[in-house]
Design a protein around this motif. Structure first.
Motif, PDB file in Angstrom:
ATOM      1  N   ILE A  60       1.257   5.782   4.144  1.00  0.00           N
ATOM      2  CA  ILE A  60       1.059   5.256   5.785  1.00  0.00           C
ATOM      3  C   ILE A  60       0.264   6.439   6.614  1.00  0.00           C
ATOM      4  N   ASN A  61       0.825   7.479   6.186  1.00  0.00           N
ATOM      5  CA  ASN A  61       0.657   8.583   6.590  1.00  0.00           C
ATOM      6  C   ASN A  61      -0.614   9.689   6.238  1.00  0.00           C
ATOM      7  N   ASP A  62      -0.998   9.387   4.823  1.00  0.00           N
ATOM      8  CA  ASP A  62      -1.811   9.594   4.121  1.00  0.00           C
ATOM      9  C   ASP A  62      -2.987   8.458   4.546  1.00  0.00           C
ATOM     10  N   ALA A  63      -3.390   7.236   4.795  1.00  0.00           N
ATOM     11  CA  ALA A  63      -4.389   6.277   6.144  1.00  0.00           C
ATOM     12  C   ALA A  63      -3.933   6.660   6.919  1.00  0.00           C
ATOM     13  N   LYS A  64      -3.225   7.766   7.616  1.00  0.00           N
ATOM     14  CA  LYS A  64      -3.708   8.152   9.214  1.00  0.00           C
ATOM     15  C   LYS A  64      -4.595   9.045   8.846  1.00  0.00           C
ATOM     16  N   ALA A  65      -4.809   9.957   8.146  1.00  0.00           N
ATOM     17  CA  ALA A  65      -5.242  10.866   8.161  1.00  0.00           C
ATOM     18  C   ALA A  65      -6.500  10.750   7.546  1.00  0.00           C
ATOM     19  N   LYS A  66      -6.481   9.248   6.875  1.00  0.00           N
ATOM     20  CA  LYS A  66      -7.999   9.442   6.026  1.00  0.00           C
ATOM     21  C   LYS A  66      -9.409   8.761   6.882  1.00  0.00           C
ATOM     22  N   ASN A  67      -7.933   7.992   7.801  1.00  0.00           N
ATOM     23  CA  ASN A  67      -8.683   7.223   8.887  1.00  0.00           C
ATOM     24  C   ASN A  67      -8.797   5.384   8.457  1.00  0.00           C
ATOM     25  N   ILE A  68      -7.794   5.361   7.343  1.00  0.00           N
ATOM     26  CA  ILE A  68      -8.224   3.842   6.581  1.00  0.00           C
ATOM     27  C   ILE A  68      -7.192   2.660   6.778  1.00  0.00           C
ATOM     28  N   PRO A  69      -7.774   1.352   7.569  1.00  0.00           N
ATOM     29  CA  PRO A  69      -6.951   0.852   7.572  1.00  0.00           C
ATOM     30  C   PRO A  69      -6.187   0.668   6.671  1.00  0.00           C
ATOM     31  N   ILE A  70      -4.438   0.241   6.844  1.00  0.00           N
ATOM     32  CA  ILE A  70      -3.850   0.072   6.133  1.00  0.00           C
ATOM     33  C   ILE A  70      -2.948  -1.152   6.992  1.00  0.00           C
ATOM     34  N   ASN A  71      -2.375  -2.507   6.465  1.00  0.00           N
ATOM     35  CA  ASN A  71      -1.505  -3.435   6.550  1.00  0.00           C
ATOM     36  C   ASN A  71      -0.620  -3.733   5.995  1.00  0.00           C
ATOM     37  N   ILE A  72       0.667  -3.379   6.415  1.00  0.00           N
ATOM     38  CA  ILE A  72       1.532  -3.682   4.748  1.00  0.00           C
ATOM     39  C   ILE A  72       2.593  -5.164   6.069  1.00  0.00           C
ATOM     40  N   THR A  73       3.106  -6.128   4.814  1.00  0.00           N
ATOM     41  CA  THR A  73       4.004  -7.074   4.844  1.00  0.00           C
ATOM     42  C   THR A  73       5.082  -6.412   4.012  1.00  0.00           C
ATOM     43  N   TYR A  74       6.309  -6.097   4.621  1.00  0.00           N
ATOM     44  CA  TYR A  74       7.459  -5.715   3.740  1.00  0.00           C
ATOM     45  C   TYR A  74       8.836  -6.815   3.890  1.00  0.00           C
ATOM     46  N   TYR A  75       8.801  -7.083   2.589  1.00  0.00           N
ATOM     47  CA  TYR A  75      10.380  -8.146   2.942  1.00  0.00           C
ATOM     48  C   TYR A  75      11.323  -7.591   2.542  1.00  0.00           C
ATOM     49  N   SER A  76      12.069  -7.404   3.880  1.00  0.00           N
ATOM     50  CA  SER A  76      13.081  -6.674   3.555  1.00  0.00           C
ATOM     51  C   SER A  76      14.293  -7.225   3.806  1.00  0.00           C
ATOM     52  N   TRP A  77      14.937  -7.936   1.978  1.00  0.00           N
ATOM     53  CA  TRP A  77      16.412  -8.578   2.687  1.00  0.00           C
ATOM     54  C   TRP A  77      17.488  -8.250   2.628  1.00  0.00           C
ATOM     55  N   GLU A  78      17.983  -6.774   1.409  1.00  0.00           N
ATOM     56  CA  GLU A  78      18.391  -6.494   0.896  1.00  0.00           C
ATOM     57  C   GLU A  78      19.732  -5.843   2.106  1.00  0.00           C
ATOM     58  N   VAL A  79      18.867  -4.905   2.667  1.00  0.00           N
ATOM     59  CA  VAL A  79      19.109  -3.850   4.133  1.00  0.00           C
ATOM     60  C   VAL A  79      18.316  -4.304   5.346  1.00  0.00           C
ATOM     61  N   ASP A  80      19.438  -4.901   5.773  1.00  0.00           N
ATOM     62  CA  ASP A  80      18.997  -5.242   7.780  1.00  0.00           C
ATOM     63  C   ASP A  80      18.350  -4.241   8.935  1.00  0.00           C
ATOM     64  N   GLU A  81      17.647  -4.361   9.284  1.00  0.00           N
ATOM     65  CA  GLU A  81      16.708  -3.952   9.949  1.00  0.00           C
ATOM     66  C   GLU A  81      17.512  -2.167  10.929  1.00  0.00           C
ATOM     67  N   ASP A  82      18.583  -2.648  11.495  1.00  0.00           N
ATOM     68  CA  ASP A  82      19.092  -1.370  12.288  1.00  0.00           C
ATOM     69  C   ASP A  82      19.417  -0.651  10.322  1.00  0.00           C
ATOM     70  N   SER A  83      19.873  -0.443   9.827  1.00  0.00           N
ATOM     71  CA  SER A  83      19.850   0.545   8.525  1.00  0.00           C
ATOM     72  C   SER A  83      18.633   0.615   8.204  1.00  0.00           C
ATOM     73  N   LYS A  84      18.010   0.355   8.452  1.00  0.00           N
ATOM     74  CA  LYS A  84      16.345   0.250   7.203  1.00  0.00           C
ATOM     75  C   LYS A  84      16.030   1.236   8.709  1.00  0.00           C
ATOM     76  N   LYS A  85      15.964   1.466  10.190  1.00  0.00           N
ATOM     77  CA  LYS A  85      15.264   2.256  11.162  1.00  0.00           C
ATOM     78  C   LYS A  85      16.212   3.636  10.886  1.00  0.00           C
ATOM     79  N   CYS A  86      17.685   3.462  10.412  1.00  0.00           N
ATOM     80  CA  CYS A  86      18.039   5.165  10.589  1.00  0.00           C
ATOM     81  C   CYS A  86      17.950   5.567   9.212  1.00  0.00           C
ATOM     82  N   ASN A  87      17.781   4.330   8.161  1.00  0.00           N
ATOM     83  CA  ASN A  87      17.526   5.202   6.637  1.00  0.00           C
ATOM     84  C   ASN A  87      15.532   5.719   6.952  1.00  0.00           C
ATOM     85  N   TRP A  88      15.278   5.133   7.268  1.00  0.00           N
ATOM     86  CA  TRP A  88      13.615   6.197   7.971  1.00  0.00           C
ATOM     87  C   TRP A  88      13.651   6.813   8.874  1.00  0.00           C
ATOM     88  N   LEU A  89      14.551   6.970  10.025  1.00  0.00           N
ATOM     89  CA  LEU A  89      14.602   7.853  10.716  1.00  0.00           C
ATOM     90  C   LEU A  89      15.290   9.538  10.022  1.00  0.00           C
TER      91      LEU A  89
END
Length: 289
Positions: A60-89
């Protein structure tokens, strides 16, 4: 299809791929590439999800730096939304400040508490997290393979046009078949990530192996036609940590095809397969890595 044009595109760096945050291994896997199916396997606790998230955040970071469009679909079935946000934070804070704040501390689990300075860093990073999360199509509820395939298909046909040709079948009847896809924006990356294969909702009449195999089959179809990128996780069985194998291999133990649980078809189907192991969790005194 003009092979000379493809070769010239390679010379121009159009197939460099997006950064995945890794280094030496990119001599073999070349970053995040279009039309690539990557499978990451490992036992529980081997950091499969952490690696997947690391790859996506760097892409994601590299695509922004290169001005390349990027679309991501993420099926997160093992980690819930709050836990994922804390991990990414935790990852974003380290990237921005060089300070490690573990997810369990961000959550306030047990006696873990943020200091005032850590709270300020977290608060300053949350807008970046929110923006990153908005750019991803998150799917938190399990879906069966055909539902996912239909969603991918319906999404992609809005991003280009199908190339068709007419032909006659064995009964000399005129018919039409799809032979390709022309994207409106050839620079665009369309990435599907999943955590993990065995948690996909069972399709009616399928057992677990058939379900995973069907999902893998759909990924191949969309990779080949739409040049989509797939990065999925799969659990290992327990043979990697079996006593007999540890005795036989010792410090040179390494993941192999038979370690993938439920089915080895995704291993066969994938373009890139990475096997992870946590030597510390396996109580190994020495590992050649």
């Amino acid at each position: 299809y003009n092979m000379i044009e493809r070769i010239k595109a390679g010379i121009e760096g159009k197939y460099e791929g997006l950064d995945n945050g890794l280094e030496r291994i990119n001599d073999y896997i070349f970053g995040v590439q279009k039309a690539c199916y990557t499978l990451i396997g490992g036992l529980s606790g081997s950091a499969k999800t952490t690696l997947l998230d690391f790859i996506l955040l760097n892409a994601i970071n590299d695509a922004k730096a290169k001005n390349i469009p990027i679309n991501i679909t993420y099926y997160s079935w093992e980690v819930d939304e709050d836990s994922k946000k804390c991990n990414w934070l935790s990852v974003l804070v380290y990237r921005n400040y060089g300070i490690v704040i573990p997810p369990e501390k961000i959550k306030g689990l047990g006696k873990n508490r943020l200091t005032d300075d850590e709270l300020k860093m977290i608060e300053a990073t949350i807008p970046e997290l929110d923006q990153t999360f908005k750019e991803i199509n998150w799917v938190w509820d399990s879906q069966h393979p055909t539902k996912m395939y239909n969603d991918w298909w319906n999404c992609m046909i809005t991003k280009g046009k199908l190339v068709k040709e007419r032909y006659k079948d064995e009964n000399n009847v005129d018919k039409e078949r799809i032979i390709g896809f022309e994207s409106y924006n050839p620079e665009e990356y369309n990435i599907v990530a999943g955590d993990h294969l065995a948690l996909a909702k069972l399709q009616q009449g399928f057992n677990l192996k058939q379900n995973i195999d069907k999902l893998s089959e759909y990924m191949i179809l969309c990779r080949n036609l739409f040049k989509m990128t797939f990065i999925w996780l799969q659990q290992f069985n327990q043979s990697l940590s079996s006593v007999e194998r540890m005795k036989f291999k010792g410090a040179d133990i390494s993941p192999q095809q038979s370690d993938f649980r439920d089915t080895t078809n995704p291993y066969i189907d994938a373009d890139v397969v990475m096997g992870l192991m946590n030597a510390h969790k396996m109580d190994m005194d020495r590992c050649l890595g």
